[in-house]
Design a protein around this motif. Structure first.
Motif, short mmCIF file in Angstrom:
data_model
loop_
_atom_site.label_atom_id
_atom_site.label_comp_id
_atom_site.label_asym_id
_atom_site.label_seq_id
_atom_site.Cartn_x
_atom_site.Cartn_y
_atom_site.Cartn_z
N VAL A 196 106.70 -46.42 -0.11
CA VAL A 196 105.83 -46.48 1.07
C VAL A 196 106.65 -46.35 2.34
O VAL A 196 106.38 -45.51 3.20
CB VAL A 196 105.02 -47.80 1.08
N GLY A 197 107.67 -47.19 2.48
CA GLY A 197 108.51 -47.16 3.68
C GLY A 197 108.05 -48.17 4.71
O GLY A 197 106.89 -48.18 5.12
N ILE A 235 93.70 -59.94 -3.63
CA ILE A 235 94.77 -60.12 -2.66
C ILE A 235 94.36 -59.67 -1.26
O ILE A 235 94.56 -60.38 -0.27
CB ILE A 235 96.04 -59.35 -3.10
N GLY A 236 93.75 -58.49 -1.17
CA GLY A 236 93.40 -57.93 0.14
C GLY A 236 92.48 -58.80 0.96
O GLY A 236 92.56 -58.82 2.19
N ARG A 237 91.64 -59.58 0.30
CA ARG A 237 90.68 -60.43 1.03
C ARG A 237 91.36 -61.54 1.83
O ARG A 237 90.75 -62.12 2.73
CB ARG A 237 89.65 -61.03 0.05
N HIS A 238 92.63 -61.83 1.52
CA HIS A 238 93.33 -62.89 2.23
C HIS A 238 94.01 -62.41 3.52
O HIS A 238 94.57 -63.22 4.26
CB HIS A 238 94.40 -63.51 1.31
N PHE A 239 93.97 -61.11 3.78
CA PHE A 239 94.65 -60.55 4.96
C PHE A 239 93.64 -60.23 6.05
O PHE A 239 92.59 -59.64 5.80
CB PHE A 239 95.42 -59.28 4.59
N SER A 240 93.98 -60.61 7.27
CA SER A 240 93.13 -60.33 8.43
C SER A 240 93.67 -59.12 9.20
O SER A 240 94.82 -59.15 9.68
CB SER A 240 93.10 -61.55 9.37
N ASN A 284 99.87 -50.56 4.76
CA ASN A 284 99.83 -51.37 3.54
C ASN A 284 101.17 -52.01 3.21
O ASN A 284 101.22 -52.90 2.35
CB ASN A 284 99.37 -50.51 2.35
N TYR A 285 102.24 -51.57 3.87
CA TYR A 285 103.56 -52.10 3.54
C TYR A 285 103.61 -53.61 3.71
O TYR A 285 104.13 -54.33 2.86
CB TYR A 285 104.63 -51.44 4.42
N MET A 286 103.06 -54.12 4.80
CA MET A 286 103.13 -55.55 5.05
C MET A 286 102.33 -56.35 4.02
O MET A 286 102.67 -57.49 3.71
CB MET A 286 102.69 -55.88 6.48
N ILE A 287 101.28 -55.74 3.49
CA ILE A 287 100.52 -56.41 2.42
C ILE A 287 101.37 -56.47 1.15
O ILE A 287 101.43 -57.49 0.46
CB ILE A 287 99.19 -55.67 2.16
N LEU A 288 102.04 -55.36 0.85
CA LEU A 288 102.88 -55.33 -0.35
C LEU A 288 104.04 -56.30 -0.23
O LEU A 288 104.40 -56.97 -1.21
CB LEU A 288 103.40 -53.90 -0.59
N GLN A 289 104.66 -56.40 0.94
CA GLN A 289 105.76 -57.35 1.11
C GLN A 289 105.27 -58.78 0.99
O GLN A 289 105.93 -59.63 0.39
CB GLN A 289 106.47 -57.14 2.45
N GLY A 290 104.10 -59.05 1.55
CA GLY A 290 103.51 -60.38 1.40
C GLY A 290 103.24 -60.70 -0.06
O GLY A 290 103.48 -61.82 -0.54
N TYR A 291 102.79 -59.69 -0.81
CA TYR A 291 102.51 -59.88 -2.23
C TYR A 291 103.81 -60.11 -3.02
O TYR A 291 103.82 -60.88 -3.99
CB TYR A 291 101.75 -58.67 -2.78
N ASP A 292 104.90 -59.47 -2.59
CA ASP A 292 106.20 -59.72 -3.22
C ASP A 292 106.53 -61.22 -3.22
O ASP A 292 106.98 -61.77 -4.23
CB ASP A 292 107.31 -58.98 -2.47
N VAL A 298 105.68 -63.99 7.30
CA VAL A 298 104.59 -64.95 7.53
C VAL A 298 103.36 -64.56 6.74
O VAL A 298 102.62 -65.43 6.23
CB VAL A 298 104.29 -65.07 9.03
N ASN A 299 103.10 -63.26 6.59
CA ASN A 299 101.99 -62.80 5.75
C ASN A 299 102.11 -63.34 4.33
O ASN A 299 101.13 -63.80 3.74
CB ASN A 299 101.98 -61.27 5.70
#
Length: 412
Positions: free
Chosen positions: A80-81, A148-153, A179-187, A211-212
């Motif tokens: 993604v990058g 997972i996506g439902r937890h992100f604003s 979407n990168y920040m969602i993936l990093q939060g999921y990591d 923080v995400n």
């Protein structure tokens, strides 16, 4: 704040701490148990560079304080990058290129960290290396959005500095990058579940992404996670550390010779020596205090100590000794005037003017053509911009034209 844990005391004394989430909570946790902590690295090149070194040293300090480092290679996120504070999207890499880069980069971490047996967790404080492609490549899109996506604003994510900067400049930010920040939060969530990871560390530019992950783990699992970020490491003149005339300072010898790596540290500005010694070496703090207090030209002793220690850590003791000896011979020959031509420079000089002054080019036009053809090097690094300038202070700077012409720029 007075810290009770060895970890936060060490990070504080060495100058690593910029931001913390719940400092008291992390301090108490680190004082009573082993804390697994991670830093993520995307595999966008076959080597990491000096800009990544602060994060590598964070993992080293974590291990020195008795905790468990987790190196996370971004086999998934590299597809993604990271858009954080970038002006445009990164070039997308193939899975094969990413895999090759990860294999090359692993060698770097083995020089800084103690790992357990291959493929095993090892002891409580042995480092492990994992690839986030293990879980990201297996995600199903709709279940991921639902669970997972439902937890992100979106409102909150748009407020992060890394995103606002891009949007304020009216520069495109693709849905892929967003979407990168969602993936990093999921990591962070996955590492918490798989390895009991409680801490993520990184540069200050990663604060929003980290923080995400903390918020996601709290919402999804009720787990309390923590973050530490470091300040942006800059030079005394305000420029970003590690940016040179020729570009990045690579950690792998395949991309940058030992001598040039050593010389990068040797050329540190007088005002930065103490800070660099604390962050990038294991020298005791009392010895660092002595070195950074050296008056006048004696500060060069501190710069040599920095170059020796930083090179030995990254490239090995033999490489540091060899590089120091090469530097000594280069300086002695140039100073004696019997091997290398030299010119004395007061402050800054254009590379074109330096080539002409050393007699490596008969005219400025010839010097520009030399640069355009890739034949000019400063400190061993190729110069790609004919308008490039160099600052000469504290130590001689080697400049080359082709493979046979070498000279020194000497500080006034």
């Amino acid at each position: 704040m007075t810290y009770h844990s060895d970890l936060l005391r060490l990070l504080d004394e060495r100058g690593y701490i910029h931001q913390l989430t719940d400092a008291a909570g992390l301090d108490a946790l680190a004082a009573r148990q082993v804390v697994p902590g991670y830093v993520g690295f995307d595999a966008t090149a076959p080597s990491l560079h000096v800009g990544n070194l602060v994060s590598i040293m964070l993992l080293r300090r974590l291990q020195q304080a008795g905790h468990k480092p987790i190196v996370v290679m971004g086999g998934g996120t590299s597809k993604v990058g990271d858009p954080s504070f970038k002006d445009e999207a990164r070039q997308l890499l193939s899975a094969e290129t990413i895999g090759t880069n990860i294999a090359n980069i692993r060698r770097i971490f083995e020089r800084f960290l103690r790992f357990g047996p291959e493929g095993e967790e090892g002891g409580p404080s042995d480092a492990i290396l994992v690839d986030n492609a293990e879980w990201l490549d297996r995600l199903d899109y709709l279940p991921f959005l639902r669970d997972i996506g439902r937890h992100f604003s979106i409102n909150r994510m748009l407020g992060f500095d890394s995103v606002k900067l891009r949007l304020d400049r009216a520069q495109s930010l693709s849905f892929l990058e967003f979407n990168y920040m969602i993936l990093q939060g999921y990591d962070f969530l996955e590492l918490s579940r798989r390895h009991g990871c409680r801490l993520q560390m990184g540069g200050s530019d990663q604060w929003g992404n980290i923080v995400n992950g903390i918020d996601l783990a709290r919402r999804a699992d009720g787990t309390e996670l923590f973050a530490v970020t470091t300040p942006l490491i800059t030079n005394a003149d305000g420029s970003k550390m590690g940016k040179t005339v020729a570009g990045a300072v690579w950690l792998h010898e395949d991309q940058l010779p030992h001598y040039d790596y050593w010389q990068f540290w040797r050329n540190t500005d007088d005002r930065d020596v103490g800070k660099r010694l604390r962050v990038f070496t294991d020298l005791p703090l009392d010895e660092i205090a002595r070195l950074e207090a050296l008056p006048g030209a004696e500060i060069n002793e501190a710069k040599i100590a920095l170059a020796d220690a930083a090179t030995a850590m990254c490239r090995g003791a033999a490489a540091a000794v060899s590089a120091a000896e090469t530097a000594r011979r280069t300086f002695d020959e140039g100073a004696a005037g019997d091997a290398l031509p030299s010119v004395t420079v007061s402050g800054e000089i254009g590379v074109v003017d330096a080539l002409v002054a050393l007699g490596f080019a008969k005219s400025r036009g010839e010097a520009r053509r030399l640069i355009a053809g890739g034949g000019a090097r400063v400190g061993g690094e190729k110069v790609g911009d004919e308008a490039a300038t160099v600052t000469v202070s504290g130590a001689p700077l080697r400049i080359s034209a082709g493979k046979k012409l070498h000279g020194l720029l000497l500080p006034a």
